[in-house]
Scaffold this active site. Structure first.
Site, PDB file in Angstrom:
ATOM      1  N   VAL A   8       0.870  -1.170   0.000  1.00 49.29           N
ATOM      2  CA  VAL A   8       0.000   0.000   0.000  1.00 49.29           C
ATOM      3  C   VAL A   8       0.910   1.224   0.000  1.00 49.29           C
ATOM      4  O   VAL A   8       2.096   1.124   0.314  1.00 49.29           O
ATOM      5  CB  VAL A   8      -0.971   0.032   1.211  1.00 49.29           C
ATOM      6  CG1 VAL A   8      -2.037  -1.049   1.083  1.00 49.29           C
ATOM      7  CG2 VAL A   8      -0.229  -0.099   2.534  1.00 49.29           C
ATOM      8  N   SER A   9       0.363   2.375  -0.344  1.00 47.00           N
ATOM      9  CA  SER A   9       1.201   3.562  -0.530  1.00 47.00           C
ATOM     10  C   SER A   9       1.543   4.305   0.750  1.00 47.00           C
ATOM     11  O   SER A   9       2.559   4.979   0.822  1.00 47.00           O
ATOM     12  CB  SER A   9       0.515   4.525  -1.497  1.00 47.00           C
ATOM     13  OG  SER A   9       0.392   3.904  -2.757  1.00 47.00           O
ATOM     14  N   THR A  10       0.688   4.226   1.768  1.00 39.98           N
ATOM     15  CA  THR A  10       0.949   4.971   3.003  1.00 39.98           C
ATOM     16  C   THR A  10       0.714   4.084   4.213  1.00 39.98           C
ATOM     17  O   THR A  10       0.014   3.067   4.127  1.00 39.98           O
ATOM     18  CB  THR A  10       0.022   6.203   3.133  1.00 39.98           C
ATOM     19  OG1 THR A  10      -1.330   5.761   3.304  1.00 39.98           O
ATOM     20  CG2 THR A  10       0.125   7.109   1.915  1.00 39.98           C
TER      21      THR A  10
END
Length: 189
Positions: A8-10
């Site tokens: 996931v990105s964050t």
């Protein structure tokens, strides 16, 4: 050995959707960092540990890479170790010639769509700014708590600089400075 890579990105985002999509992995590797950055800790560990006959599984191509060039480089690295890549949502298997072909085509389409989305977002923000409706992100919209808080304190205490922390947590450096200030005020750092 089956190696499942999730990303996931964050740090605020959850891996649950990807983890629930596949339960046959021998080992799961997970990163919480942007797909634009090829230098991801768990991706690197996974790729370095690949052996002949291993299978790398991802839920979707964008979990592995947002760039066609990076996707092809990662795929080559997998193939150089005589392993294969399987993409669940597109039913792609690079162990076959047709799978390799589709991977290249779909990777290019995914990158094009990502660029189109980014362009539409930029246009929408510009219009909203011109109309006085865009105020930017809400203050405090990226919170640090729970496991993320403990990880941040650990990395901070180990001497990671602001740029490294920014990459590790997938947030702007300004957010790292804000977190540092708040944690120092609370006596947590």
């Amino acid at each position: 050995m089956i190696k499942y890579y999730v990303r996931v990105s964050t740090v605020e985002q959850k891996l649950n959707r990807q983890l629930l999509a596949y339960d046959k992995a021998d080992i799961v590797y997970s990163d919480k960092v942007s797909g634009k950055d090829k230098e991801r800790p768990q991706l690197k560990v996974m790729l370095e540990g690949l052996q002949n006959g291993d299978v790398v599984v991802v839920k979707s191509l964008d979990r592995l890479s947002r760039s066609t060039m990076d996707l092809l480089e990662i795929t080559k690295e997998i193939e150089d170790k005589r392993a294969t890549l399987k993409v669940l949502d597109k039913d792609i298997d690079t162990g076959t010639a047709i799978g390799k072909f589709f991977l290249t085509i779909i990777g290019a389409v995914v990158e094009l769509e990502r660029e189109n989305i980014n362009q539409r977002v930029r246009e929408g923000v510009a219009i909203a700014k011109a109309e006085g409706k865009y105020k930017g992100r809400k203050k405090g919209s990226i919170e640090l708590k729970g496991d993320s808080l403990n990880r941040f304190k650990m990395f901070y205490n180990k001497g990671f600089n602001k740029t490294e922390l920014s990459k590790e947590f997938g947030v702007p450096r300004a957010t790292i400075y804000r977190w540092e200030k708040v944690l120092k005020e609370r006596g947590d750092l």
